[in-house]
Design a protein around this motif. Structure first.
Motif, PDB file in Angstrom:
ATOM      1  N   ARG A 188     -34.491  27.574  29.951  1.00  0.00           N
ATOM      2  CA  ARG A 188     -33.310  27.558  29.074  1.00  0.00           C
ATOM      3  C   ARG A 188     -33.196  26.207  28.397  1.00  0.00           C
ATOM      4  NH1 ARG A 188     -30.953  32.365  30.405  1.00  0.00           N
ATOM      5  NH2 ARG A 188     -31.123  32.894  32.584  1.00  0.00           N
ATOM      6  N   ALA A 189     -32.499  26.382  27.314  1.00  0.00           N
ATOM      7  CA  ALA A 189     -32.744  25.203  26.194  1.00  0.00           C
ATOM      8  C   ALA A 189     -31.798  24.268  26.638  1.00  0.00           C
ATOM      9  CB  ALA A 189     -32.310  25.693  25.057  1.00  0.00           C
ATOM     10  N   ARG A 190     -31.981  22.843  26.549  1.00  0.00           N
ATOM     11  CA  ARG A 190     -31.145  21.908  26.998  1.00  0.00           C
ATOM     12  C   ARG A 190     -30.098  21.712  25.969  1.00  0.00           C
ATOM     13  NH1 ARG A 190     -33.482  16.317  28.118  1.00  0.00           N
ATOM     14  NH2 ARG A 190     -34.028  16.308  26.064  1.00  0.00           N
ATOM     15  N   VAL A 191     -28.910  21.650  26.371  1.00  0.00           N
ATOM     16  CA  VAL A 191     -27.834  21.390  25.628  1.00  0.00           C
ATOM     17  C   VAL A 191     -27.885  20.563  24.532  1.00  0.00           C
ATOM     18  CG1 VAL A 191     -25.240  20.998  25.437  1.00  0.00           C
ATOM     19  CG2 VAL A 191     -26.125  22.503  27.118  1.00  0.00           C
ATOM     20  N   ILE A 192     -28.497  19.229  25.111  1.00  0.00           N
ATOM     21  CA  ILE A 192     -28.542  18.061  24.042  1.00  0.00           C
ATOM     22  C   ILE A 192     -29.509  18.360  22.907  1.00  0.00           C
ATOM     23  CG2 ILE A 192     -30.376  16.913  25.430  1.00  0.00           C
ATOM     24  CD1 ILE A 192     -27.466  15.017  23.669  1.00  0.00           C
ATOM     25  N   ASP A 193     -30.410  19.386  23.238  1.00  0.00           N
ATOM     26  CA  ASP A 193     -31.234  19.602  21.962  1.00  0.00           C
ATOM     27  C   ASP A 193     -30.722  20.807  21.110  1.00  0.00           C
ATOM     28  OD1 ASP A 193     -33.369  18.223  23.215  1.00  0.00           O
ATOM     29  OD2 ASP A 193     -34.097  20.036  24.425  1.00  0.00           O
ATOM     30  N   LEU A 194     -30.061  21.641  21.579  1.00  0.00           N
ATOM     31  CA  LEU A 194     -29.312  22.606  20.733  1.00  0.00           C
ATOM     32  C   LEU A 194     -28.211  21.788  19.843  1.00  0.00           C
ATOM     33  CD1 LEU A 194     -28.258  25.358  23.354  1.00  0.00           C
ATOM     34  CD2 LEU A 194     -29.731  25.632  21.535  1.00  0.00           C
ATOM     35  N   ILE A 195     -27.626  20.913  20.536  1.00  0.00           N
ATOM     36  CA  ILE A 195     -26.681  20.111  19.594  1.00  0.00           C
ATOM     37  C   ILE A 195     -27.375  19.130  18.578  1.00  0.00           C
ATOM     38  CG2 ILE A 195     -24.800  18.390  19.512  1.00  0.00           C
ATOM     39  CD1 ILE A 195     -23.908  19.508  22.231  1.00  0.00           C
ATOM     40  N   LEU A 196     -28.296  18.465  18.975  1.00  0.00           N
ATOM     41  CA  LEU A 196     -29.150  17.592  18.028  1.00  0.00           C
ATOM     42  C   LEU A 196     -29.771  18.537  17.010  1.00  0.00           C
ATOM     43  CD1 LEU A 196     -30.591  14.847  20.224  1.00  0.00           C
ATOM     44  CD2 LEU A 196     -28.413  14.844  18.692  1.00  0.00           C
ATOM     45  N   ASP A 197     -30.042  19.724  17.253  1.00  0.00           N
ATOM     46  CA  ASP A 197     -30.803  20.467  16.273  1.00  0.00           C
ATOM     47  C   ASP A 197     -29.875  20.897  15.126  1.00  0.00           C
ATOM     48  OD1 ASP A 197     -32.899  21.895  15.380  1.00  0.00           O
ATOM     49  OD2 ASP A 197     -31.992  23.838  16.239  1.00  0.00           O
ATOM     50  N   ARG A 198     -28.794  21.177  15.292  1.00  0.00           N
ATOM     51  CA  ARG A 198     -27.588  21.835  14.652  1.00  0.00           C
ATOM     52  C   ARG A 198     -26.831  20.541  13.894  1.00  0.00           C
ATOM     53  NH1 ARG A 198     -26.057  26.968  14.825  1.00  0.00           N
ATOM     54  NH2 ARG A 198     -27.411  28.094  16.134  1.00  0.00           N
ATOM     55  N   LEU A 199     -26.854  19.433  14.684  1.00  0.00           N
ATOM     56  CA  LEU A 199     -25.746  18.321  13.995  1.00  0.00           C
ATOM     57  C   LEU A 199     -25.991  17.934  12.575  1.00  0.00           C
ATOM     58  CD1 LEU A 199     -23.456  16.652  15.239  1.00  0.00           C
ATOM     59  CD2 LEU A 199     -24.972  14.740  15.866  1.00  0.00           C
ATOM     60  N   PRO A 200     -27.399  17.601  12.213  1.00  0.00           N
ATOM     61  CA  PRO A 200     -27.525  17.186  10.774  1.00  0.00           C
ATOM     62  C   PRO A 200     -26.903  18.198   9.818  1.00  0.00           C
ATOM     63  CG  PRO A 200     -29.871  17.015  12.210  1.00  0.00           C
ATOM     64  CD  PRO A 200     -28.635  17.869  13.089  1.00  0.00           C
ATOM     65  N   LEU A 201     -27.388  19.326   9.975  1.00  0.00           N
ATOM     66  CA  LEU A 201     -26.691  20.311   8.797  1.00  0.00           C
ATOM     67  C   LEU A 201     -25.212  20.243   8.830  1.00  0.00           C
ATOM     68  CD1 LEU A 201     -28.699  23.385   9.125  1.00  0.00           C
ATOM     69  CD2 LEU A 201     -28.465  21.986   7.140  1.00  0.00           C
ATOM     70  N   THR A 202     -24.614  20.096  10.174  1.00  0.00           N
ATOM     71  CA  THR A 202     -23.193  19.802   9.913  1.00  0.00           C
ATOM     72  C   THR A 202     -22.543  18.382   9.387  1.00  0.00           C
ATOM     73  OG1 THR A 202     -22.630  21.534  11.878  1.00  0.00           O
ATOM     74  CG2 THR A 202     -20.959  19.825  11.571  1.00  0.00           C
ATOM     75  N   LEU A 203     -23.445  17.391   9.605  1.00  0.00           N
ATOM     76  CA  LEU A 203     -23.090  16.053   9.133  1.00  0.00           C
ATOM     77  C   LEU A 203     -23.274  16.343   7.428  1.00  0.00           C
ATOM     78  CD1 LEU A 203     -24.628  13.489  11.396  1.00  0.00           C
ATOM     79  CD2 LEU A 203     -22.274  14.150  11.048  1.00  0.00           C
ATOM     80  N   GLN A 204     -24.432  16.749   7.110  1.00  0.00           N
ATOM     81  CA  GLN A 204     -24.610  16.977   5.673  1.00  0.00           C
ATOM     82  C   GLN A 204     -23.348  17.752   4.964  1.00  0.00           C
ATOM     83  OE1 GLN A 204     -28.394  18.919   4.588  1.00  0.00           O
ATOM     84  NE2 GLN A 204     -27.341  19.900   3.190  1.00  0.00           N
ATOM     85  N   LEU A 205     -23.054  19.045   5.807  1.00  0.00           N
ATOM     86  CA  LEU A 205     -21.871  19.646   4.972  1.00  0.00           C
ATOM     87  C   LEU A 205     -20.590  18.731   5.150  1.00  0.00           C
ATOM     88  CD1 LEU A 205     -20.457  22.313   4.349  1.00  0.00           C
ATOM     89  CD2 LEU A 205     -20.359  22.864   6.941  1.00  0.00           C
ATOM     90  N   ALA A 206     -20.271  18.045   6.211  1.00  0.00           N
ATOM     91  CA  ALA A 206     -18.722  17.168   6.338  1.00  0.00           C
ATOM     92  C   ALA A 206     -19.148  16.134   5.315  1.00  0.00           C
ATOM     93  CB  ALA A 206     -18.917  16.750   7.728  1.00  0.00           C
ATOM     94  N   MET A 207     -20.168  15.535   5.121  1.00  0.00           N
ATOM     95  CA  MET A 207     -20.227  14.519   4.160  1.00  0.00           C
ATOM     96  C   MET A 207     -19.992  14.890   2.584  1.00  0.00           C
ATOM     97  SD  MET A 207     -22.578  11.287   5.589  1.00  0.00           S
ATOM     98  CE  MET A 207     -24.190  12.143   5.849  1.00  0.00           C
ATOM     99  N   MET A 208     -20.834  15.906   2.569  1.00  0.00           N
ATOM    100  CA  MET A 208     -20.609  16.524   1.069  1.00  0.00           C
ATOM    101  C   MET A 208     -18.997  16.999   0.878  1.00  0.00           C
ATOM    102  SD  MET A 208     -22.718  19.929  -0.516  1.00  0.00           S
ATOM    103  CE  MET A 208     -24.346  19.175  -0.594  1.00  0.00           C
ATOM    104  N   ALA A 209     -18.595  17.602   1.700  1.00  0.00           N
ATOM    105  CA  ALA A 209     -17.134  17.943   1.594  1.00  0.00           C
ATOM    106  C   ALA A 209     -15.980  16.797   1.274  1.00  0.00           C
ATOM    107  CB  ALA A 209     -16.572  18.646   2.966  1.00  0.00           C
TER     108      ALA A 209
END
Lengths: 329, 303, 604
Positions: free
Chosen positions: A108-129
């Motif tokens: 099963r996937a490590r939680v930290i990997d799942l988060i790090l995988d998604r984090l950049p896109l969210t940061l991009q969204l937040a910064m653009m906003a």
């Protein structure tokens, strides 16, 4: 510099305590609620004994605080936030519960990997906003603040009242309908390239703009009525000096504080907006985690968000202290 | 009155300056057209939301399978369903209004609770000071550091949400702000001369808090709390939208809009019209808020 | 010499309109100020003098407007001037200093940088470094100590007197031809105000600037102005010179104004006698109180503020003791200790011979009925949301169990006693005058018939007429009930009228405690003499400012130097003063003084 270092050390120490307490609360809430994680892992068909065995293996039968300390120890010593209950390592689709002796469980996937995988896109969204929000609200807020009590002020207040009254999920639907479905200007669903961030970022920005406009208009308006600003012209300063060197400087501290506070609103907004636009960021991951009762994932996200919140607030205070040296560190 | 110079304010405003600040703000607020319009809209919509479903006899739950996704009357539909029907042929107008009722009632309950908890803790903390104050404020910090949505998820996401749980989540999200503001006000009031006079007389802390400080600190805050209704109604609707709020078949604005999103292409009214009701109520509350804010600026800042 | 006139004001009128009402604020004002002249304007608060100052520089509040007349500055019409014309004059040729110097500067920027910014705004040819040097130079001229260091500090680090000096530098630095000083001494302590007046005298003699000096107090204007006008209700009621006005006021208004100026030495005072043999009601023995505040410069450290540093005195039954001192001398802390809102770190306070520190909570509560406090601020000290009757009955509700009707009678009796209309019983205090409110305050303190009354600047917010009435009331109460008074005040003239003995506090200590006559006619401590020299009266003071007024300000209570705490300002300080704490000398005439110069053998 002693002052700043001492401030940072003190605040960081406080923050660690705050984040730990916050994560403890979330930890306890997750474990006292209904919904048995062992059952989730074991799958609906498993027998009670199997479920019980898994629960014991997972440490779910130890006292709550012990569970929390074991969890914390892993997090602190190894940066190990555990593995997802449901997600396989490859990440693409969820395993809808397997057999008890499922050999893939270790996979099963490590939680930290799942988060790090998604984090950049969210940061991009937040910064653009944030960028959209600031570039819209600063000019409007300044204009309103410089004309406090007159029509630009009233117009800015009206505008922000209208914007603040629009729920983001409703606005998102309308924007998708008009901008994406009718006009085909921007893509709305999923993520392929950076244009997919624009529409969600606009929705997020519209949520923050009214607050920033109001805060800036109010604090600048208040600054303009301060004696040291009013007397500036009498002292012989040029009006632009008075406004840019003194009034705006003073008004930037409350704005900065407001930005810090808005961050937690932005976090909530990200969740909803990513969900609506099916944007594969941290927000959507959170919603999926909730739907799947994926406790380790929820737990880690909660810890991360409160850490971000606390760190941003330290940065805000630090910056505010640089702008206004009177503020106590 | 810092702006108008001392000489002048003494000459002209002498009779007004002794009215309490809260009272002056209130008088000033009432004069504002923003307030009148906002209050009018608010009363009409909230009354409508409670009366229409009672008086019209339209049942928000009854399904008419032959009359699915009918458009509103103004877009070619019939007056039998003024705002059309949803995917199950239910009357959109009465569903929206009942949704509004629920959103309003839950937010109202949460506002009352938030105010009560926040004000009590803030008053105690600000007045008492010392270690208790420090501890309580750290609790506030911790609570604030858990984003409300995460809190909502951990409480509502893992269980079946009930109205009480939703109110609890809304309250948990809101009380720290109230506690902070009340604390600051109480802290300021504690140092005032009349409080010192009462202490010298030997009045107990409870007496000072209850009879002297609370009547001064709480009214402006209570007013602000009413305006917070808007924020909480949005939050409640968001929870519904995410499926974290009250569950179907209860019609809530959030769930109606969430369901309607699937029919955006062919029945835009399902997702958009309920939102309009919510927006107008929120706008009404926010307009009252604007009136209050402007009045406060005028009274305190002399703008 | 018409060409010599710098500022001409001709039939100036200003009106205010608020909510449709219109009110004349200034009417038909005319006067002229010549170059290098110092011109005074005096008038009570509310007479329109601040509005006048602002009208001269085109800085009226939006609610106010010029209704007629003209103001011309060196030929430029200031009323009709446009923004560019005003910019060429304000800050450059006309400097303005107001009553509240703490709000003149941006609180987030060091003062020196702000004044340099101003200099460069009005004199663009001045370089950046040159501007800063000029600021430091002028700081030295106005006697701001450590000028270069202070120029780099934030406004909040400046005391009231120092920031007023900086504001004066700011107003003058552009090479000002006219300096408008509007009530500049109003917020300051007496000795600091006297220093500022001395500074203006120096400016007047040494700088080629005309000064328009606006004040509510003739004694302030007396030593500065060549000519003056008296303003009343927006009109000029008298034109005179300070000397002529003091000696022969012509109009009734000016006469009243002069009569209100307190006298200290020239009038015979029937103040109460010292009661040597009466019993001691309140005894304070070597009381100390420190406060700890967080030290910003270290991680966990804190520093100690020594607010009260060993104070001892006895109050005899039926006497009136005065405690005088300037801001920061520890009066407020002492008052907190005397009212048991705070406990001393060391020493003891006893009431009727019983140590408060050893008393039970309950006993202390009962004692509160015997010791009452009347506070300074007539507005802040009574709760605005209670009726007058409720306010005055509160002590009875706390300390006496009685029927509501009895209570009401007691309250109305007390109201009559202090001169309040019993009809106010069920009214809210809204709309009552300062004098009436102070009577409510007094009634609340008296309703329990206390043995001792602490009065914290109780009279300072009232005008002279009201003060006189209340002082008469105090005297009546004292002879009828034998009440003991403790007056805490900065007002020497008031203390002179009501106290039998006076203690002078400086930096947390009593430096002199003697009888009324001794204090005003044979003061021992140099600080007492400085206070007396600074007292704003029209009389010929036996303590001339040139001889006795001290420079500088008290050291910070955070860092009290060794030796006598007054040594850094004392004109007569000896080497021993900077090393040893002065011993307390008991004077042969009675009383004590803490000064190396005033030993038994040195008494003059």
């Amino acid at each position: 510099m002693v002052r700043v270092t001492s401030f940072l050390l003190r605040r960081l120490a406080q923050s660690v305590v705050i984040v730990l307490l916050a994560s403890l609360i979330v930890f306890c809430l997750l474990r006292t609620g209904p919904g048995n994680p062992a059952r989730m892992i074991a799958g609906g068909m498993a027998t009670e004994e199997t479920v019980e065995k898994i629960a014991t293996e997972m440490g779910l039968r130890s006292p709550m605080l012990v569970q929390y300390f074991i969890y914390l120890k892993k997090v602190v010593l190894h940066g190990d936030f555990g593995t997802s209950f449901v997600r396989p390592k490859s990440g693409a689709s969820a395993v809808a519960g397997g057999r008890a002796d499922d050999p893939t469980r270790a996979e099963r996937a490590r939680v930290i990997d799942l988060i790090l995988d998604r984090l950049p896109l969210t940061l991009q969204l937040a910064m653009m906003a944030m960028a959209i929000a600031l570039s819209v609200s600063i000019p409007i807020g300044l204009f309103a603040g410089l004309h406090a009590g007159r029509w630009p002020d009233a117009a800015a207040l009206m505008l922000s009242s209208v914007l603040v009254s629009m729920p983001n999920f409703w606005l998102a639907g309308i924007l998708v309908l008009v901008v994406s479905i009718q006009l085909h200007w921007l893509p709305a669903v999923g993520y392929r390239d950076v244009t997919y961030s624009i529409l969600p970022a606009i929705v997020l920005a519209i949520e923050i703009i009214p607050v920033l406009v109001r805060s800036l208009a109010l604090s600048l308006g208040a600054m303009m009525s301060q004696n040291f600003v009013r007397i500036g012209l009498i002292r012989g300063l040029h009006p632009s000096q008075v406004i840019y060197h003194h009034a705006m400087k003073g008004a930037s501290v409350p704005l900065l504080n407001m930005l810090g506070v808005q961050l937690s609103a932005l976090l909530g907004g990200v969740l909803v907006v990513e969900y609506i636009f099916d944007y594969p960021g941290l927000g959507a991951l959170t919603i999926e985690a909730v739907l799947q009762r994926d406790f380790p994932l929820i737990q880690a996200i909660a810890m991360l968000t409160s850490a971000i919140f606390v760190v941003i607030n330290i940065l805000v205070d630090l910056l505010a202290g640089l702008i206004d040296p009177r503020l106590e560190y | 009155m810092t702006v108008i110079d001392a000489d002048f304010s003494e000459a002209l405003v002498a009779d007004e300056k002794e009215l309490s600040v809260a009272r002056r703000i209130w008088l000033e607020t009432r004069k504002s057209p923003w307030f009148t319009v906002g209050l009018g809209l608010f009363v009409v919509l909230v009354l409508g939301a409670f009366l229409y479903p009672l008086l019209s006899g339209a049942d928000p739950q009854v399904m008419h399978f032959r009359e699915k996704l009918l458009p509103p009357a103004f877009a070619g539909g019939s007056w039998a369903y003024p705002l059309g029907t949803d995917q199950l042929g239910r009357d959109m107008l009465s569903r929206s209004l009942v949704g509004l009722q629920i959103s309003f009632l839950l937010a109202l309950a949460a506002v009352v609770l938030t105010f009560a908890v926040g004000a009590a803790i803030g008053l105690y903390s600000g007045f008492h000071g010392g270690l208790t104050d420090q501890l309580l404020m750290r609790v506030v910090d911790v609570q604030l550091s858990i984003p409300p949505i995460i809190l909502a998820i951990t409480i509502l996401g893992v269980t079946r949400p009930t109205p009480a749980l939703v109110v609890l989540v809304l309250t948990l999200a809101g009380w720290p702000t109230y506690a902070r503001v009340t604390r600051a006000a109480a802290l300021g009031e504690r140092e005032r001369e009349y409080v010192r006079a009462a202490r010298v007389l030997g009045a107990s802390d409870l007496r000072i808090l209850g009879l002297l400080i609370a009547p001064v600190v709480l009214p402006p805050l209570a007013f602000a709390a009413v305006l917070d209704l808007a924020r909480l109604m949005i939050f409640e609707a968001t929870l519904d939208f995410l499926g974290l709020g009250l569950q179907p078949p209860t019609p809530t604005l959030g769930t109606i809009i969430a369901d309607g999103r699937k029919y955006l292409m062919n029945a835009w009214w399902v997702a958009s019209l309920p939102g309009v009701f919510l927006i107008v109520v929120l706008l009404a509350v926010n307009m009252m808020g604007v009136a209050l804010e402007r009045a406060r600026n005028r009274v305190l800042g002399g703008l | 010499m018409p060409s010599d006139i710098l500022l001409g004001v001709d039939n100036l009128g200003v009106a205010a309109s608020i909510g449709g009402r219109s009110k004349v604020v200034l009417d038909n004002i005319s006067f002229a100020v010549s170059r290098r002249e110092t011109f005074g304007i005096i008038g009570r608060s509310g007479s329109g003098k601040s509005v006048l100052a602002k009208a001269l520089i085109g800085w009226l509040d939006p609610a106010l407007s010029v209704t007629g007349g003209a103001v011309s500055f060196d030929g430029v019409d200031m009323v009709g001037a446009d923004a560019a014309q005003l910019r060429a004059i304000r800050g450059r040729r006309i400097g303005y200093v107001g009553a509240d110097p703490t709000t003149v500067f941006d609180p987030t920027i060091p003062i020196g940088r702000q004044i340099a910014e101003k200099l460069r705004a009005v004199r663009p040819e001045v370089g950046h470094k040159e501007a800063l040097d000029r600021v430091v130079e002028l700081f030295e001229t106005v006697r701001i100590p450590d000028a270069r260091l202070r120029a780099g500090e934030l406004p909040s680090k400046f005391s009231g007197g120092m920031i007023q000096r900086a504001a004066i530098v700011d107003a003058m630095i552009g090479g000002t031809e006219l300096l408008i000083a509007d009530n500049v001494t109003q917020p300051l302590d007496v000795t600091v105000a006297a220093q500022i007046i001395r500074l203006f005298q120096m400016l007047r003699n040494e700088v080629n600037t005309a000064i328009l000096f606006i004040s509510s107090s003739l004694p302030m204007v007396k030593n500065i102005a060549d000519r003056l006008v008296v303003l009343e209700e927006g009109r000029v009621v008298e034109r005179s010179t300070p000397e002529r006005l003091a000696a022969h006021p012509e109009t009734a208004y000016s006469q009243a104004l002069i009569a209100q100026i307190p006298r200290i030495w020239s009038r015979e005072m029937a103040h109460p006698a010292v009661k040597a043999d009466a019993a001691t009601v309140l005894s304070v023995q070597d009381v100390k109180r420190n406060y700890r505040v967080r030290n910003q410069r270290s991680l966990f450290g804190s520093v100690s503020i020594q607010a009260v540093r060993g104070v001892s005195f006895d109050v005899k039954s039926g006497e009136s003791l005065g405690i005088v001192g300037e801001s920061g001398c520890g009066k407020s802390t002492l008052l907190r200790l005397l009212t048991w809102l705070d406990m001393p770190d060391a020493g003891r306070i006893s009431f009727d011979g019983v140590d408060l520190g050893k008393m039970s909570r309950n006993d202390r509560f009962h004692l509160r009925a015997r010791l009452q406090l009347v506070l300074q601020d007539p507005y802040g000290s009574i709760p605005a949301h209670w009726t007058v009757g409720r306010i005055i009955s509160e002590p009875l509700r706390l300390h006496r169990s009685m029927l509501a009707s009895e209570r009401r009678t007691r309250v109305t009796d007390t109201m009559v006693e202090v001169g309040l209309d019993p009809g106010l019983y069920s009214k809210l205090p809204v709309g009552l005058s300062a004098g009436q409110r102070q009577r409510i305050n007094l009634a609340r303190a008296l309703v329990l018939e206390p043995a001792i009354l602490l009065l914290d600047e109780t009279l300072s917010a009232l005008d002279q007429t009201e003060q006189t009435r209340l002082i008469a009331l105090f005297e009546r109460l004292q002879s009828a009930r034998g009440i003991t008074y403790l007056f805490i005040s900065h007002d020497l003239a008031m203390v002179r009228r009501v106290c039998s003995r006076v203690a002078v506090m400086y930096l947390g200590k009593i430096v002199e405690l003697v009888s009324n006559e001794m204090l005003f006619f044979a003061p021992q401590h140099p600080y007492t003499k400085a206070l007396l020299s600074a007292a704003p009266t029209l009389e010929e003071s036996p303590y001339a400012r040139d001889d006795y007024l001290v420079e500088g300000e008290p050291p910070s209570p955070l860092l009290i130097p060794a030796g006598c705490s007054f040594a850094n300002r004392c004109p007569q300080a000896l080497p021993v003063c900077r090393q040893q704490e002065p011993p307390v000398h008991h004077l042969p005439q009675g009383g004590i003084v803490a000064c190396h110069l005033a030993g038994e053998d040195r008494v003059t």
